[in-house]
Design an enzyme around this catalytic site. Structure first.
Site, PDB file in Angstrom:
ATOM      1  N   THR A 181       0.844  -1.201   0.000  1.00  0.00           N
ATOM      2  CA  THR A 181       0.000   0.000   0.000  1.00  0.00           C
ATOM      3  C   THR A 181       0.879   1.252   0.000  1.00  0.00           C
ATOM      4  O   THR A 181       1.979   1.226   0.548  1.00  0.00           O
ATOM      5  CB  THR A 181      -0.881  -0.036   1.268  1.00  0.00           C
ATOM      6  OG1 THR A 181      -1.806  -1.096   1.124  1.00  0.00           O
ATOM      7  CG2 THR A 181      -1.615   1.255   1.518  1.00  0.00           C
ATOM      8  N   ARG A 209     -14.424  -6.886  -0.177  1.00  0.00           N
ATOM      9  CA  ARG A 209     -13.720  -6.638   1.087  1.00  0.00           C
ATOM     10  C   ARG A 209     -13.132  -5.217   1.094  1.00  0.00           C
ATOM     11  O   ARG A 209     -12.520  -4.785   0.129  1.00  0.00           O
ATOM     12  CB  ARG A 209     -12.604  -7.665   1.260  1.00  0.00           C
ATOM     13  CG  ARG A 209     -11.747  -7.489   2.532  1.00  0.00           C
ATOM     14  CD  ARG A 209     -10.436  -6.820   2.214  1.00  0.00           C
ATOM     15  NE  ARG A 209      -9.531  -6.798   3.363  1.00  0.00           N
ATOM     16  CZ  ARG A 209      -8.422  -6.071   3.426  1.00  0.00           C
ATOM     17  NH1 ARG A 209      -8.078  -5.305   2.402  1.00  0.00           N
ATOM     18  NH2 ARG A 209      -7.642  -6.101   4.477  1.00  0.00           N
ATOM     19  N   VAL A 210     -13.316  -4.496   2.179  1.00  0.00           N
ATOM     20  CA  VAL A 210     -12.678  -3.192   2.345  1.00  0.00           C
ATOM     21  C   VAL A 210     -11.684  -3.298   3.489  1.00  0.00           C
ATOM     22  O   VAL A 210     -12.003  -3.860   4.541  1.00  0.00           O
ATOM     23  CB  VAL A 210     -13.721  -2.091   2.664  1.00  0.00           C
ATOM     24  CG1 VAL A 210     -13.034  -0.758   2.912  1.00  0.00           C
ATOM     25  CG2 VAL A 210     -14.728  -1.968   1.531  1.00  0.00           C
ATOM     26  N   GLY A 211     -10.477  -2.771   3.284  1.00  0.00           N
ATOM     27  CA  GLY A 211      -9.448  -2.799   4.323  1.00  0.00           C
ATOM     28  C   GLY A 211      -9.406  -1.502   5.104  1.00  0.00           C
ATOM     29  O   GLY A 211     -10.307  -0.657   5.015  1.00  0.00           O
ATOM     30  N   ASP A 212      -8.341  -1.337   5.845  1.00  0.00           N
ATOM     31  CA  ASP A 212      -8.195  -0.160   6.705  1.00  0.00           C
ATOM     32  C   ASP A 212      -7.866   1.121   5.934  1.00  0.00           C
ATOM     33  O   ASP A 212      -8.173   2.226   6.387  1.00  0.00           O
ATOM     34  CB  ASP A 212      -7.049  -0.394   7.698  1.00  0.00           C
ATOM     35  CG  ASP A 212      -5.722  -0.570   6.967  1.00  0.00           C
ATOM     36  OD1 ASP A 212      -5.617  -1.517   6.150  1.00  0.00           O
ATOM     37  OD2 ASP A 212      -4.801   0.237   7.169  1.00  0.00           O
ATOM     38  N   THR A 232       0.127   1.153   6.641  1.00  0.00           N
ATOM     39  CA  THR A 232       0.076   0.007   5.743  1.00  0.00           C
ATOM     40  C   THR A 232       0.215  -1.243   6.597  1.00  0.00           C
ATOM     41  O   THR A 232       0.704  -1.176   7.721  1.00  0.00           O
ATOM     42  CB  THR A 232       1.184   0.079   4.679  1.00  0.00           C
ATOM     43  OG1 THR A 232       1.112  -1.097   3.855  1.00  0.00           O
ATOM     44  CG2 THR A 232       2.579   0.165   5.279  1.00  0.00           C
ATOM     45  N   GLY A 233      -0.227  -2.358   6.069  1.00  0.00           N
ATOM     46  CA  GLY A 233      -0.101  -3.604   6.824  1.00  0.00           C
ATOM     47  C   GLY A 233      -1.382  -4.403   6.783  1.00  0.00           C
ATOM     48  O   GLY A 233      -2.265  -4.165   5.954  1.00  0.00           O
ATOM     49  N   GLY A 235      -4.786  -5.177   7.331  1.00  0.00           N
ATOM     50  CA  GLY A 235      -5.823  -4.181   7.552  1.00  0.00           C
ATOM     51  C   GLY A 235      -6.804  -4.469   8.671  1.00  0.00           C
ATOM     52  O   GLY A 235      -7.251  -3.542   9.357  1.00  0.00           O
TER      53      GLY A 235
HETATM   54  N1  ASP Z   1      -3.671  -2.302   4.717  1.00  0.00           N
HETATM   55  C1  ASP Z   1      -4.021  -2.807   3.415  1.00  0.00           C
HETATM   56  C2  ASP Z   1      -5.298  -3.577   3.507  1.00  0.00           C
HETATM   57  O1  ASP Z   1      -5.460  -4.347   4.440  1.00  0.00           O
HETATM   58  C3  ASP Z   1      -2.981  -3.665   2.814  1.00  0.00           C
HETATM   59  C4  ASP Z   1      -1.599  -3.094   2.793  1.00  0.00           C
HETATM   60  O2  ASP Z   1      -1.286  -2.169   3.518  1.00  0.00           O
HETATM   61  O3  ASP Z   1      -0.803  -3.564   1.993  1.00  0.00           O
HETATM   62  O4  ASP Z   1      -6.104  -3.452   2.611  1.00  0.00           O
END
Ligand code: ASP
Length: 315
Positions: A181, A209-212, A232-233, A235
């Protein structure tokens, strides 16, 4: 009165990035820094600078944003992005959008032109189209590298291998466990902060799906009274902890951005076994950066100074 030095801090993901991917990430980071910082140097706003930096990384296939993003389990690109203005808290978010090369531009349009804060799916695509953005064929966003990566992930899944993205373990060097991300935080010459985050989400995610990343206060937040943050990470834990807001609130309570960044990542792991990385900036341009993944790509431009790299956490 102390003069504000326009400052830009960006990230291009935190994960167990293999050595062979480092140079492409550093190149992308430098290009994004130049684009965003040029806006700040010309007197542009923090919102404009964040957008400009994120657009460059969305256009760069090295990152999990825009073209080249991870694929859903049915082989599509679905993108999430958020942009927030710390001066007045105006915010624009889009999630699960297809057919858009630059979701951060759609987020900017939501921020500027809509009384609403958040659009998803077809409604977001229609809003972008009505406000002058071109829609593309979704297959234009899909690249062969990601089709191969999805195939490998699904083959492993069928063979009964556990997807360690959701295991609570700190990712070991494994290209299947990428968090690529992109995000940026900026302080402009008017003393205003902004933050933006853009992503293709996690590999092999379920459609819808929706992430953070695009959720306000989770993967992104900005408020002139506290700080600007992008994460990032993994989510799901970041969302459960509303970690972006948690981190800026600590700055408002007196922590330095670096202390808050370190604490946020510690909290993420201790509370939910989460992994990832965070960047933070306060209204004085002080910054913080932390990650518990093996590596994190980042860059900073302040005045004439530039620094960037792929930071390594020693195991
Ligand atoms: N945080 C993002 C998500 O979970 C993924 C990422 O940071 O690579 O959608």
């Amino acid at each position: 009165m102390k003069k504000t030095v326009p400052t830009l801090l960006i990230h291009g993901g935190a994960w167990a990035m293999p050595d062979e991917d480092v140079a492409a990430h550093e190149r992308g980071i430098v290009r994004a820094l130049e684009a965003g910082h040029a806006v700040l140097q010309a007197g542009g706003t923090a919102v404009e600078a964040v957008e400009a930096a994120v657009v460059v990384m969305e256009d760069d296939e090295a990152f999990d944003a825009g073209r080249g993003s991870f694929l859903t389990n049915d082989g599509r690109v679905q993108l999430d992005a958020l942009l927030m203005n710390g001066a007045d808290l105006r915010t624009g978010g889009v999630a699960c959008v297809e057919h858009l090369r630059n979701p951060i531009k759609a987020a900017r349009l939501v921020l500027e032109k809509s009384p609403h804060v958040y659009f998803v799916g077809v409604g977001a695509e229609r809003f972008a189209l009505q406000n002058g953005m071109a829609l593309c064929d979704n297959m234009d966003l899909v690249i062969a590298r990601e089709q191969r990566r999805l195939y490998t992930a699904q083959k492993a899944e069928l063979a009964g291998h556990k997807d360690r993205t959701f295991s609570g373990e700190i990712p070991l060097p494994d290209p299947m466990l990428s968090h690529d991300t992109v995000g940026a935080v900026a302080l402009d010459c008017h003393g205003n902060l902004a933050a933006g985050t853009s992503t293709g989400g996690t590999l092999n995610k379920a459609p819808g799906r929706v992430g953070d990343s695009s959720l306000i206060g989770c993967g992104c937040y900005a408020d002139n009274r506290s700080a600007a943050v992008s994460l990032t990470g993994w989510g799901e834990p970041i969302m459960k902890l509303v970690l972006g807001k948690w981190a800026v609130d600590r700055v408002a309570a007196g922590a330095t951005p670096q202390q808050s960044a370190t604490d946020a990542i510690t909290y993420l792991f201790e509370r939910l076994g989460g992994h990832g990385g965070v960047i933070l900036m306060d209204p004085q341009g002080e910054i913080g950066l932390a990650h518990n993944t093996p590596r994190m790509a980042w860059g900073m431009a302040k005045g004439d100074a530039r620094s960037w790299g792929v930071t390594r956490n020693e195991a």
